[in-house]
Write an enzyme that holds these catalytic residues in place. Sequence first.
Site, PDB file in Angstrom:
ATOM      1  N   HIS A 129      37.146  22.796   6.757  1.00  0.00           N
ATOM      2  CA  HIS A 129      36.858  21.938   5.609  1.00  0.00           C
ATOM      3  C   HIS A 129      36.624  22.835   4.396  1.00  0.00           C
ATOM      4  O   HIS A 129      35.974  23.868   4.495  1.00  0.00           O
ATOM      5  CB  HIS A 129      35.606  21.106   5.908  1.00  0.00           C
ATOM      6  CG  HIS A 129      35.185  20.233   4.771  1.00  0.00           C
ATOM      7  ND1 HIS A 129      36.076  19.437   4.080  1.00  0.00           N
ATOM      8  CD2 HIS A 129      33.976  20.032   4.192  1.00  0.00           C
ATOM      9  CE1 HIS A 129      35.432  18.779   3.142  1.00  0.00           C
ATOM     10  NE2 HIS A 129      34.161  19.126   3.180  1.00  0.00           N
ATOM     11  N   CYS A 145      33.275  13.673   4.876  1.00  0.00           N
ATOM     12  CA  CYS A 145      34.327  14.709   4.879  1.00  0.00           C
ATOM     13  C   CYS A 145      34.926  14.970   6.250  1.00  0.00           C
ATOM     14  O   CYS A 145      35.999  15.569   6.339  1.00  0.00           O
ATOM     15  CB  CYS A 145      33.784  16.012   4.316  1.00  0.00           C
ATOM     16  SG  CYS A 145      33.149  15.837   2.668  1.00  0.00           S
ATOM     17  N   ASN A 180      36.949  20.190  -3.155  1.00  0.00           N
ATOM     18  CA  ASN A 180      36.598  19.446  -1.946  1.00  0.00           C
ATOM     19  C   ASN A 180      37.181  18.036  -2.044  1.00  0.00           C
ATOM     20  O   ASN A 180      36.743  17.240  -2.866  1.00  0.00           O
ATOM     21  CB  ASN A 180      35.066  19.407  -1.835  1.00  0.00           C
ATOM     22  CG  ASN A 180      34.583  18.654  -0.608  1.00  0.00           C
ATOM     23  OD1 ASN A 180      35.374  18.053   0.119  1.00  0.00           O
ATOM     24  ND2 ASN A 180      33.281  18.685  -0.391  1.00  0.00           N
TER      25      ASN A 180
END
Length: 362
Positions: free
Chosen positions: A250, A112, A280
């Site tokens: 994030h 990520c 996500n």
Amino acid sequence: MAQFATLTGWGKCMPPAVLSNADIATFLDTDDEWIRTRTGIHERRISHVSLGDMAEVASRRALACAGLAARDLDLIVFGTCSMDEQVPNMASGLQARLGASAAGAMDINTACTSFLYGLTTASAMIKAGTVKSALVIGGELISPMMDWTNRNVAVLFGDGCAAAVLQATDREEGVLADRLGCYGEVRGILQVHGMGLNYANRGWPLGDTDWVFEGQEIFKRAAVGMSRACEAVLTARGLAAGDIHLVVPHQANLRIIEAVVKRAGIPMERCFVNIQRYGNMSSATVPVALVEALEAGRVAPGSNLLLTGFGAGLTWSAHVLRWGERVTPLGMSDAELPPCTRTALEMVRGYIAVKQGSRYSA
Ligand code: ACO
């Protein structure tokens, strides 16, 4: 004169098909209430095209925004952990699609945080004088590799892509401080079995994934890692929480975002959140959030932004990014994805059927 790398172009590409929490509840033992309250996610996107297709559209939009021709790019850094192909890499495919024939092309996979590690890489190369312009991509096509039978992870992720153009400048803009880190000793708490040669060598069909996912441990480590990184970059620049105009974190779990922002002493009103619409998207979350913050008028000229993220590895990072004068695009691209003829739920049911047909399924 000192050289900096300012962010001059931004563009996103979101696939149109929406998978709601209610859609997921039609094939998994879960419900909208649980997903919303535990994660903040209401819906996510499922892509009908490849990652390369999404990246091309996002990149054309970012280049138009910067007013830069693809042939003037010196470098492409493609952050992803869900590449269409491993060899050759994603960046070379994008170079060919865009006609960016003078650009070097590399992929970065830190899960990520891949866009954020890419931001550091490209900025450092511009500051060093190695290149003058760079395109950095954060994009993921997670839906085909998701284990849609596992409710612990299937509700969390979505597909998407965004790109940023960086250019050399003498003005003190762009990444002014960054901190990259990794808790490698706990890398086993988030693993996707079935991706990579370790599995292929054992006869496991590539892409038939099984996610090892210790949600609570990831949660704790992510909050600590991001907080540590934020503190480090603020200290490095001599900035206080009050000097940060917007946090772009994030987007993995709303509760993680709230914990990190609280620990940094920054009110939630100064944090950009879009997890409710996309879930996500791994490396795409921060650049998509950045593009949407600009679209929403949340970034003013000269703003100090704090970007922070975490990902499998367990990698983590923070950046202080000073915005330049321009907060609107110089130009628009007419690049679009082809129309989508299936619903998100139909596409996901297709992935489930493939998995059930595989020899590793019960
Ligand atoms: N629907 C309904 N119930 C569920 C679901 C679901 N989708 N998933 C889990 N549950 C159940 C569990 O089985 C458990 O039941 P039990 O108490 O009977 O055992 C209960 O809900 C609580 O589960 P917890 O794991 O304690 O829930 P928690 O509040 O910790 O939330 C979550 C879980 C959302 C995964 C959270 O821990 C989290 O967000 N962790 C971070 C994960 C993350 O963001 N990872 C991204 C990594 S980024 C990358 O690089 C890929």
